[in-house]
Motif scaffolding. Structure first.
Motif, PDB file in Angstrom:
ATOM      1  N   TYR A  44       0.843  -1.202   0.000  1.00 35.78           N
ATOM      2  CA  TYR A  44       0.000   0.000   0.000  1.00 35.78           C
ATOM      3  C   TYR A  44       0.872   1.243   0.000  1.00 35.78           C
ATOM      4  O   TYR A  44       2.006   1.238   0.514  1.00 35.78           O
ATOM      5  CB  TYR A  44      -0.924   0.021   1.214  1.00 35.78           C
ATOM      6  CG  TYR A  44      -2.146  -0.859   1.038  1.00 35.78           C
ATOM      7  CD1 TYR A  44      -3.300  -0.366   0.437  1.00 35.78           C
ATOM      8  CD2 TYR A  44      -2.127  -2.180   1.457  1.00 35.78           C
ATOM      9  CE1 TYR A  44      -4.411  -1.169   0.263  1.00 35.78           C
ATOM     10  CE2 TYR A  44      -3.227  -3.000   1.283  1.00 35.78           C
ATOM     11  CZ  TYR A  44      -4.374  -2.481   0.683  1.00 35.78           C
ATOM     12  OH  TYR A  44      -5.462  -3.295   0.508  1.00 35.78           O
ATOM     13  N   THR A  48      -6.230   4.957  10.753  1.00 30.29           N
ATOM     14  CA  THR A  48      -6.349   4.438   9.388  1.00 30.29           C
ATOM     15  C   THR A  48      -5.409   3.257   9.188  1.00 30.29           C
ATOM     16  O   THR A  48      -5.772   2.225   8.615  1.00 30.29           O
ATOM     17  CB  THR A  48      -6.019   5.542   8.365  1.00 30.29           C
ATOM     18  OG1 THR A  48      -6.940   6.617   8.537  1.00 30.29           O
ATOM     19  CG2 THR A  48      -6.102   5.008   6.935  1.00 30.29           C
ATOM     20  N   TYR A  49      -4.169   3.403   9.665  1.00 32.27           N
ATOM     21  CA  TYR A  49      -3.200   2.311   9.550  1.00 32.27           C
ATOM     22  C   TYR A  49      -3.638   1.100  10.377  1.00 32.27           C
ATOM     23  O   TYR A  49      -3.479  -0.043   9.954  1.00 32.27           O
ATOM     24  CB  TYR A  49      -1.819   2.778  10.001  1.00 32.27           C
ATOM     25  CG  TYR A  49      -1.226   3.859   9.129  1.00 32.27           C
ATOM     26  CD1 TYR A  49      -1.113   3.676   7.749  1.00 32.27           C
ATOM     27  CD2 TYR A  49      -0.770   5.045   9.665  1.00 32.27           C
ATOM     28  CE1 TYR A  49      -0.570   4.646   6.933  1.00 32.27           C
ATOM     29  CE2 TYR A  49      -0.222   6.032   8.859  1.00 32.27           C
ATOM     30  CZ  TYR A  49      -0.118   5.830   7.496  1.00 32.27           C
ATOM     31  OH  TYR A  49       0.416   6.803   6.696  1.00 32.27           O
ATOM     32  N   LYS A  50      -4.169   1.355  11.544  1.00 26.89           N
ATOM     33  CA  LYS A  50      -4.623   0.255  12.395  1.00 26.89           C
ATOM     34  C   LYS A  50      -5.678  -0.580  11.680  1.00 26.89           C
ATOM     35  O   LYS A  50      -5.593  -1.821  11.629  1.00 26.89           O
ATOM     36  CB  LYS A  50      -5.197   0.813  13.705  1.00 26.89           C
ATOM     37  CG  LYS A  50      -5.846  -0.233  14.593  1.00 26.89           C
ATOM     38  CD  LYS A  50      -6.484   0.409  15.813  1.00 26.89           C
ATOM     39  CE  LYS A  50      -7.277  -0.610  16.618  1.00 26.89           C
ATOM     40  NZ  LYS A  50      -7.954   0.013  17.785  1.00 26.89           N
ATOM     41  N   ARG A  51      -6.675   0.074  11.116  1.00 23.78           N
ATOM     42  CA  ARG A  51      -7.745  -0.663  10.435  1.00 23.78           C
ATOM     43  C   ARG A  51      -7.215  -1.428   9.229  1.00 23.78           C
ATOM     44  O   ARG A  51      -7.589  -2.584   8.992  1.00 23.78           O
ATOM     45  CB  ARG A  51      -8.857   0.304  10.025  1.00 23.78           C
ATOM     46  CG  ARG A  51      -9.678   0.798  11.214  1.00 23.78           C
ATOM     47  CD  ARG A  51     -10.840   1.678  10.816  1.00 23.78           C
ATOM     48  NE  ARG A  51     -10.423   3.065  10.641  1.00 23.78           N
ATOM     49  CZ  ARG A  51     -10.376   3.692   9.479  1.00 23.78           C
ATOM     50  NH1 ARG A  51     -10.711   3.040   8.379  1.00 23.78           N
ATOM     51  NH2 ARG A  51     -10.012   4.942   9.395  1.00 23.78           N
ATOM     52  N   LEU A  52      -6.334  -0.782   8.458  1.00 21.95           N
ATOM     53  CA  LEU A  52      -5.780  -1.438   7.276  1.00 21.95           C
ATOM     54  C   LEU A  52      -4.930  -2.642   7.662  1.00 21.95           C
ATOM     55  O   LEU A  52      -5.087  -3.742   7.102  1.00 21.95           O
ATOM     56  CB  LEU A  52      -4.925  -0.441   6.483  1.00 21.95           C
ATOM     57  CG  LEU A  52      -4.148  -1.018   5.303  1.00 21.95           C
ATOM     58  CD1 LEU A  52      -5.108  -1.487   4.212  1.00 21.95           C
ATOM     59  CD2 LEU A  52      -3.159   0.001   4.748  1.00 21.95           C
ATOM     60  N   CYS A  69      -4.831  -4.434  10.470  1.00 24.90           N
ATOM     61  CA  CYS A  69      -5.604  -5.523  11.080  1.00 24.90           C
ATOM     62  C   CYS A  69      -6.432  -6.283  10.027  1.00 24.90           C
ATOM     63  O   CYS A  69      -6.536  -7.512  10.069  1.00 24.90           O
ATOM     64  CB  CYS A  69      -6.500  -4.974  12.181  1.00 24.90           C
ATOM     65  SG  CYS A  69      -5.606  -4.418  13.646  1.00 24.90           S
ATOM     66  N   GLN A  70      -7.004  -5.527   9.080  1.00 23.41           N
ATOM     67  CA  GLN A  70      -7.767  -6.183   8.020  1.00 23.41           C
ATOM     68  C   GLN A  70      -6.881  -7.081   7.175  1.00 23.41           C
ATOM     69  O   GLN A  70      -7.226  -8.241   6.883  1.00 23.41           O
ATOM     70  CB  GLN A  70      -8.430  -5.125   7.141  1.00 23.41           C
ATOM     71  CG  GLN A  70      -9.196  -5.728   5.946  1.00 23.41           C
ATOM     72  CD  GLN A  70      -9.493  -4.686   4.898  1.00 23.41           C
ATOM     73  OE1 GLN A  70      -8.620  -3.906   4.517  1.00 23.41           O
ATOM     74  NE2 GLN A  70     -10.735  -4.676   4.428  1.00 23.41           N
ATOM     75  N   GLN A  71      -5.721  -6.566   6.764  1.00 21.92           N
ATOM     76  CA  GLN A  71      -4.826  -7.325   5.902  1.00 21.92           C
ATOM     77  C   GLN A  71      -4.274  -8.564   6.607  1.00 21.92           C
ATOM     78  O   GLN A  71      -4.219  -9.647   6.014  1.00 21.92           O
ATOM     79  CB  GLN A  71      -3.680  -6.418   5.449  1.00 21.92           C
ATOM     80  CG  GLN A  71      -4.082  -5.349   4.453  1.00 21.92           C
ATOM     81  CD  GLN A  71      -4.453  -5.934   3.102  1.00 21.92           C
ATOM     82  OE1 GLN A  71      -3.649  -6.610   2.456  1.00 21.92           O
ATOM     83  NE2 GLN A  71      -5.680  -5.689   2.668  1.00 21.92           N
ATOM     84  N   SER A  78      -5.603 -10.190   9.074  1.00 19.16           N
ATOM     85  CA  SER A  78      -6.668 -11.154   9.362  1.00 19.16           C
ATOM     86  C   SER A  78      -6.980 -12.011   8.151  1.00 19.16           C
ATOM     87  O   SER A  78      -7.514 -13.114   8.265  1.00 19.16           O
ATOM     88  CB  SER A  78      -7.935 -10.436   9.818  1.00 19.16           C
ATOM     89  OG  SER A  78      -8.521  -9.702   8.740  1.00 19.16           O
ATOM     90  N   GLN A  79      -6.618 -11.497   6.966  1.00 16.61           N
ATOM     91  CA  GLN A  79      -6.877 -12.245   5.722  1.00 16.61           C
ATOM     92  C   GLN A  79      -5.688 -13.109   5.315  1.00 16.61           C
ATOM     93  O   GLN A  79      -5.789 -13.877   4.365  1.00 16.61           O
ATOM     94  CB  GLN A  79      -7.196 -11.263   4.589  1.00 16.61           C
ATOM     95  CG  GLN A  79      -8.465 -10.454   4.812  1.00 16.61           C
ATOM     96  CD  GLN A  79      -8.660  -9.366   3.779  1.00 16.61           C
ATOM     97  OE1 GLN A  79      -7.813  -9.149   2.908  1.00 16.61           O
ATOM     98  NE2 GLN A  79      -9.771  -8.669   3.858  1.00 16.61           N
TER      99      GLN A  79
END
Length: 380
Positions: free
Chosen positions: A158, A368-372, A374-376, A378-379
């Motif tokens: 990213y 914003t970085y935290k959400r990105l 954690c999402q990445q 988790s996948q």
């Protein structure tokens, strides 16, 4: 001097929002090959490097700031260390975050640019073949920046940029819009109280420009701004307002009869230059500008009214806080009129300060970085 973790701020954030599960996620932050002993927080790039690193650690991530070989591992808080590049094992990190083109260059030099999750921050985006209007990097310097940018496009998962024009240029040059995020500048949530008036001895009202006004690598902007300082300083002097300039840059063209140049100031001392001024100035780099002005965040955080020129992309903050005026570009008369008016306007400064604390701190940015992240992860 480098910016140490703020104990008061650390305890407040840890007590309110720290997610202990995040401490299992390790992040390396890379800016440039710089020793802790030589870090001087005079410019926004260094401040961003350290403040973003701190903010990531405050919300719970385990963060290593990568510094020059020869330094010792230095722990700055429960989740924050400074680590020399020779001691780095890139394999232990879930994410490697780079700042600006030279941050990615440093990562490449350290041998970490093959990491599978690189998150790259760019302050400016440059074009591939031609100079781009609104982006003030030229010739060989721009070409070198684009070579790094091309590597970032290939190797980073990213990329984050500061403004929509920069995002649009990235998409045009690298043909991807699925990996570029908009993350503007932030500002400290907790700042020192007013302490010492740096303008003691000056009888006039104070209009101040605080920030980098560039050197030879951006000679066109540097020359433009120095000449603008002189012109504006002369006009303000006749109105009983002293123009002061604080920051880094080539100052050989400044007319000291009209402008008071106070030189660079460490970030830890910058707040008094805002508290005790009457107006903060923002100049545009040209009639079109891609890069935002970080000084707007800092002026508003201390409740300093602003006069800015219309091409600056984040002028919307001035309108949203109702703390200042926006002048036409390169209209010295209009700008001087607005400065004079701003000096005498009864502003609601506290409302602007509260707005900045609520919406535009470094803590808000790293969410914003935290959400990105954690999402990445988790996948994965």
């Amino acid at each position: 001097m480098f910016l140490p973790a703020d104990d008061k701020r650390f305890s407040e954030v840890q007590g309110s929002s720290r997610n202990t599960d995040l401490s299992d996620i390790r992040i390396a932050v890379v800016f440039r090959n710089q020793s802790l002993r030589n870090i001087r927080a005079h410019d926004m790039s260094v401040v961003r490097w350290l403040r973003v690193s701190e903010a990531l650690s405050y919300i719970g991530f385990s963060v290593d700031v990568i510094v020059a070989d020869g330094d010792e591992i230095t722990r700055m808080g429960p989740n924050l260390r400074y680590v020399p590049n020779s001691r780095v094992d890139w394999g232990i990190y879930h994410v490697v975050k780079t700042l600006f083109h030279n941050g990615f260059d440093a990562l490449s030099a350290y041998g970490g640019d093959e990491h599978p999750f690189i998150l790259s921050k760019l302050g400016s985006v440059v074009g591939s073949k031609d100079d781009v209007e609104g982006v003030y990097f030229f010739g060989n310097h721009r070409e070198r920046l684009f070579e790094t940018q091309a590597d970032i496009a290939k190797k980073s998962r990213y990329v984050t940029v500061l403004t929509r024009p920069s995002r649009d240029l990235w998409v045009r040059e690298h043909h991807r819009n699925d990996n570029v995020l908009l993350v503007p500048t932030g500002v400290d949530r907790v700042i020192p109280s007013a302490c010492r008036n740096p303008y003691n001895g000056f009888d006039e009202s104070i209009a101040v420009f605080i920030g980098n006004f560039y050197t030879g690598k951006q000679r066109e902007v540097n020359r433009l701004w120095q000449l603008r300082f002189n012109e504006l300083g002369r006009s303000l002097k006749s109105r009983g307002v002293r123009l002061c300039v604080v920051g880094n840059g080539d100052s050989d063209l400044i007319d000291t009869r009209s402008v008071t140049y106070l030189g660079p100031v460490d970030h830890s001392r910058i707040w008094d230059y805002q508290y005790f001024a009457d107006v903060g100035l923002v100049l545009a780099q040209g009639h079109l500008q891609h890069n935002e002005s970080s000084k707007i965040y800092y002026y508003l955080r201390t409740g300093l009214p602003i006069v800015s020129e219309s091409p600056v992309p984040n002028n919307h903050l001035i309108s949203e806080t109702n703390l200042g005026f926006i002048s036409d570009f390169n209209d010295t008369g209009m700008m001087a009129d607005m400065v004079e008016s701003a000096v005498h306007t009864p502003w609601d400064k506290q409302t602007a300060i509260e707005f900045m604390i609520k919406n535009h701190t470094w803590d808000a940015r790293v969410d914003t970085y935290k959400r990105l992240i954690c999402q990445q992860l988790s996948q994965a």
